[in-house]
Write a protein that holds these residues in place. Structure first.
Motif, PDB file in Angstrom:
ATOM      1  N   ASP A 130       0.874  -1.258  -0.047  1.00 26.87           N
ATOM      2  CA  ASP A 130      -0.035  -0.047   0.027  1.00 26.87           C
ATOM      3  C   ASP A 130       0.891   1.142  -0.038  1.00 26.87           C
ATOM      4  OD1 ASP A 130      -2.554  -1.190  -0.206  1.00 26.87           O
ATOM      5  OD2 ASP A 130      -2.530  -1.517   2.078  1.00 26.87           O
ATOM      6  N   TYR A 131       0.655   1.910  -1.007  1.00 31.06           N
ATOM      7  CA  TYR A 131       1.534   3.389  -1.056  1.00 31.06           C
ATOM      8  C   TYR A 131       0.552   4.498  -0.529  1.00 31.06           C
ATOM      9  CZ  TYR A 131       5.012   0.895  -4.052  1.00 31.06           C
ATOM     10  OH  TYR A 131       5.800   0.180  -4.742  1.00 31.06           O
ATOM     11  N   THR A 132       1.197   5.269   0.400  1.00 34.12           N
ATOM     12  CA  THR A 132       0.645   6.536   0.753  1.00 34.12           C
ATOM     13  C   THR A 132       0.742   7.447  -0.367  1.00 34.12           C
ATOM     14  OG1 THR A 132       2.636   7.449   1.717  1.00 34.12           O
ATOM     15  CG2 THR A 132       1.286   6.087   3.227  1.00 34.12           C
ATOM     16  N   ASP A 133       0.084   8.641  -0.421  1.00 35.86           N
ATOM     17  CA  ASP A 133       0.318   9.538  -1.495  1.00 35.86           C
ATOM     18  C   ASP A 133       1.789  10.031  -1.425  1.00 35.86           C
ATOM     19  OD1 ASP A 133      -2.250   9.189  -2.311  1.00 35.86           O
ATOM     20  OD2 ASP A 133      -3.148  11.076  -1.505  1.00 35.86           O
ATOM     21  N   ALA A 134       2.393  10.074  -0.277  1.00 38.24           N
ATOM     22  CA  ALA A 134       3.674  10.849  -0.341  1.00 38.24           C
ATOM     23  C   ALA A 134       4.683   9.846  -0.873  1.00 38.24           C
ATOM     24  CB  ALA A 134       3.937  11.271   1.296  1.00 38.24           C
ATOM     25  N   GLU A 135       4.340   8.616  -0.516  1.00 40.29           N
ATOM     26  CA  GLU A 135       5.536   7.296  -1.061  1.00 40.29           C
ATOM     27  C   GLU A 135       5.139   7.128  -2.477  1.00 40.29           C
ATOM     28  OE1 GLU A 135       5.484   4.253   2.743  1.00 40.29           O
ATOM     29  OE2 GLU A 135       3.823   4.238   1.421  1.00 40.29           O
ATOM     30  N   TYR A 136       3.958   7.231  -2.933  1.00 45.23           N
ATOM     31  CA  TYR A 136       3.678   7.542  -4.441  1.00 45.23           C
ATOM     32  C   TYR A 136       4.552   8.464  -5.152  1.00 45.23           C
ATOM     33  CZ  TYR A 136       0.817   5.589  -8.243  1.00 45.23           C
ATOM     34  OH  TYR A 136       0.657   5.132  -9.591  1.00 45.23           O
ATOM     35  N   ALA A 137       4.318   9.624  -4.333  1.00 42.63           N
ATOM     36  CA  ALA A 137       5.176  10.767  -5.040  1.00 42.63           C
ATOM     37  C   ALA A 137       6.707  10.642  -5.311  1.00 42.63           C
ATOM     38  CB  ALA A 137       4.636  12.163  -4.430  1.00 42.63           C
ATOM     39  N   GLU A 138       6.964  10.104  -4.112  1.00 46.61           N
ATOM     40  CA  GLU A 138       8.505   9.602  -3.961  1.00 46.61           C
ATOM     41  C   GLU A 138       9.040   8.852  -5.244  1.00 46.61           C
ATOM     42  OE1 GLU A 138      10.154   8.052  -0.489  1.00 46.61           O
ATOM     43  OE2 GLU A 138       9.156   9.599   0.472  1.00 46.61           O
ATOM     44  N   GLU A 139       8.127   7.762  -5.187  1.00 44.69           N
ATOM     45  CA  GLU A 139       8.456   7.072  -6.628  1.00 44.69           C
ATOM     46  C   GLU A 139       8.479   7.681  -7.887  1.00 44.69           C
ATOM     47  OE1 GLU A 139       8.277   3.081  -6.881  1.00 44.69           O
ATOM     48  OE2 GLU A 139       9.274   3.353  -4.911  1.00 44.69           O
ATOM     49  N   ILE A 140       7.407   8.665  -8.025  1.00 38.12           N
ATOM     50  CA  ILE A 140       7.440   9.207  -9.209  1.00 38.12           C
ATOM     51  C   ILE A 140       8.704   9.997  -9.525  1.00 38.12           C
ATOM     52  CG2 ILE A 140       6.238  10.945 -10.738  1.00 38.12           C
ATOM     53  CD1 ILE A 140       4.672   8.521 -10.529  1.00 38.12           C
ATOM     54  N   ASP A 141       9.185  10.851  -8.486  1.00 30.74           N
ATOM     55  CA  ASP A 141      10.516  11.461  -8.438  1.00 30.74           C
ATOM     56  C   ASP A 141      11.748  10.685  -8.722  1.00 30.74           C
ATOM     57  OD1 ASP A 141       9.238  13.646  -7.750  1.00 30.74           O
ATOM     58  OD2 ASP A 141       9.616  13.732  -5.488  1.00 30.74           O
TER      59      ASP A 141
END
Ligand code: SF4
Length: 678
Positions: A130-141
């Motif tokens: 489960d990705y939080t929004d912050a973790e998801y954004a980090e992955e995109i970075d």
């Protein structure tokens, strides 16, 4: 956006950005480009060059070559130089999975690189996180950081790029948020596309491949819709069905997926992935594309001559979603319609006589000693006999459709049903109390009286066909009208091919019926052809109709189309990669061997994949997997789980059978196993 194309009723290409690949222009209404991929070891320069030349001579406008690591990427220079030395300047495409370093090398050498957003940065772990929004954004970075250098190199060198999503290899991040869905596929590509656009790099092509044509078609449609909404423009589309398999099934699956999209003007380049030598893919691609040149030309000629066909009425709103499969709601008429599987009608109109033995071609094998029929899983449901009545008792599951005037003479009204022309039905008072088939050319204006009868008569089944040059949209338009008017009579899709080759006939049947079945339309299929047109064609050195009768060809094609659209499962399904430079065994031979011992396992999906690097990710929803994991080594999977690692290839097929047995997916074949394996 509910519509995903320029028009659902008139052949119009989707407007896309122009992309340059070397000297080749693609998108922006340029001709639909055809391409393929080599299967040689990329380190074998001469073998790769010679195979590329065979593909180019066959008509490939782009040739893709796998570059699994830096050394293969570097060797692309030697391949390109040798091709140039021999006078071949066709653009080359490097196929990249997992290795950004190889992509960055290749982008400086060849005209185009293909990256898979599911594995370019991410290493798939098959973990549900489960990705939080912050973790998801980090992955995109993290993706931006790793992907931007490639974008910059492509920009600097004028190299094109395909962002090629595969249904079977979505990243854990995408899976966690969108699941294994068309929307997940679209978002996977959009993440990379947004990064490229931010760098003002636009030399991009997109693909949304899946081995399931239903998922593939929905994903491309959704991609067009999402790009249009977000950017106000579309990038060119590369169409393909992955792991389609070989022979007729591979052609049918590809034609359904690719053809359904081409029918609506989507697609700027295509590749047909067959488990055959790559040069054999090109004629199939050309046959697919040719249909739309024919449609446009015929329409232009007709309008220039002032004898254009009636325009198909426009559609501005659909009564169904083109992004998900929902079968059209129909009433039950005997064994047709509602939730029942689509029926298959075998056309025996042209047969001079019909005997017990003729039924073998459509799934009924007669034993004279016991006077009984054995019925196969792919046995037709109805015979159309035209003006003939049969003089023998029919097998239990088979019924007969005959012309109305002939039906009047039939004594068994439980087995024989009438076919009417639409006006004949309206004039007649002699109808079956159970089942009436009404044939209608949707290209002629249907009377309101007929629609009222369709609404009123609970035994009414429409047999729809079209004499329009662009037949599929005209039949679809009629079914949309039925839906808009709340008329729920079942519909049989009747398609007649006058094409002169087997491949053209397969493509014609698959596209025209498959495109409708994928949208939930059709409660039966009735294919017709002219056997004389194909009877002298050679396939594998033998005249085609020596190996199977025309009735068998049509029956197999009907069941294969229903299988590929997942509307009626009657046989084993094979998901077989097309092979490439990574392949660790002879895929064609192995696929044939596995088929010969498992073809009787109705509904079981078996993946046969050439390598363990990409194979497991590309197996999509296979139940079992047979995957090359090293020279002479095979790893067997149940779903996505490894169950037997590095099995000796000499016994791997037998081990696969054991695995099927352990999982209750096996039934004994009619032919003894030992004979079949040998
Ligand atoms: S799965 Fe097949 S086509 Fe895909 S990379 Fe491996 S060998 Fe090549």
């Amino acid at each position: 956006m509910q519509l995903y194309c320029e028009s659902l009723t008139e052949y119009k290409r989707l407007a896309t950005r122009e992309v340059r690949i070397g000297d080749l222009l693609l998108g922006n209404f340029h001709p639909i480009r055809v391409q393929t991929m080599t299967t040689t070891d990329t380190m074998d320069t001469i073998a790769t060059v010679e195979q590329s030349i065979r593909c180019i001579e066959a008509g490939a406008e782009l040739v893709r070559i796998t570059a699994p690591s830096k050394k293969e990427a570097e060797n692309l220079l030697a391949i390109k130089n040798e091709l140039h030395r021999r006078g071949y300047k066709t653009p080359l495409v490097a196929d990249i999975h997992f290795t950004p370093n190889a992509a960055e090398i290749a982008a400086r050498i060849v005209e185009k690189v293909r990256v898979n957003p599911g594995n370019y940065v991410d290493k798939k772990k098959f973990e549900q996180i489960d990705y939080t929004d912050a973790e998801y954004a980090e992955e995109i970075d993290r993706i931006r950081e790793r992907f931007t250098p490639l974008v910059k190199i492509c920009k600097e060198y004028g190299t094109a790029m395909r962002i090629g999503t595969n249904h079977g290899s979505l990243s854990d991040r995408i899976m966690s948020r969108y699941g294994d869905t068309p929307m997940g596929m679209v978002e996977s590509a959009m993440e990379f596309l947004r990064i490229a656009r931010n760098e003002s790099y636009h030399n991009i092509i997109l693909s949304m491949k899946a081995s399931n044509p239903q998922v593939m078609v929905q994903a491309y449609r959704l991609l067009v819709s999402v790009m249009t909404d977000e950017f106000g423009e579309c990038y060119p589309l590369h169409l393909g069905v992955t792991e389609a398999g070989d022979g007729e099934d591979g052609r049918i699956k590809s034609a359904i997926g690719i053809g359904s999209l081409l029918e609506d003007g989507l697609g700027d380049t295509i590749r047909v992935s067959l488990t055959e030598d790559p040069e054999f893919e090109i004629p199939v691609c050309k046959d697919l594309v040719k249909r739309y040149i024919d449609v446009s030309t015929a329409a232009q000629h007709q309008s220039a001559a002032g004898n254009g066909q009636p325009a198909i009425p426009e559609v501005n709103k659909l009564p169904y979603s083109p992004f998900e499969y929902v079968r059209r709601n129909t009433q039950t008429v005997s064994n047709i319609g509602s939730k029942q599987v689509p029926v298959v009608i075998a056309d025996f109109m042209k047969a001079d006589t019909i005997t017990h033995n003729d039924l073998q071609a459509v799934g009924y094998t007669y034993d004279t000693v016991t006077d009984k029929f054995t019925i196969s899983d792919a046995a037709a449901d109805y015979l159309y006999t035209g003006k003939k009545l049969l003089d023998f008792a029919l097998p239990g599951t088979l019924k007969v459709i005959c012309d109305h005037s002939t039906w009047l003479k039939a004594t068994d009204k439980e087995k024989y049903y009438p076919l009417f022309q639409s006006t004949e039905y309206l004039k007649s008072t002699d109808h079956s109390g159970i089942l009436n088939f009404i044939s209608l050319d949707v290209n002629t204006a249907a009377s309101q009286e007929l629609l009222q009868a369709a609404r009123r008569d609970r035994s009414f089944v429409l047999v729809l066909w079209s004499s329009h040059v662009h037949a599929m949209p005209s039949v679809r338009r009629y079914i949309i009208e039925l839906m808009n008017q709340g008329i729920n009579c079942p519909v049989i899709l009747a398609v007649e091919s006058h094409d002169t080759t087997i491949d053209e006939q397969l493509i014609h049947f698959s596209t025209e019926s498959g495109a409708l079945l994928l949208d939930g339309m059709g409660d039966g299929i009735w294919l017709m052809n002219d056997p004389e047109k194909i009877q002298n064609q050679k396939v594998s050195g033998r005249t085609y109709l020596e190996t199977k009768s025309n009735h068998q060809f049509i029956n197999n094609t009907s069941f294969s189309i229903l299988q590929a659209t997942r509307t009626r499962i009657s046989k084993t399904e094979y998901i077989s990669c097309p092979s490439c430079g990574r392949t660790l065994f002879d895929l064609q031979e192995t696929t044939a061997k596995i088929r010969s011992v498992t073809h009787h396992l109705k509904g079981v999906k078996i993946a046969i994949m050439g390598c363990i690097v990409n194979g497991p990710g590309e197996m999509a929803d296979a139940d079992f997997g047979y995957v090359g994991s090293g020279p002479g080594k095979i790893t067997l999977y149940k779903g996505k789980e490894i169950v037997k690692r590095n099995v000796d290839s000499a016994i791997a097929v037998e081990e696969l059978i054991n695995l099927l047995k352990e999982n209750n997916a096996w039934v004994d074949p009619l032919v003894p196993l030992r004979t079949a394996i040998n």
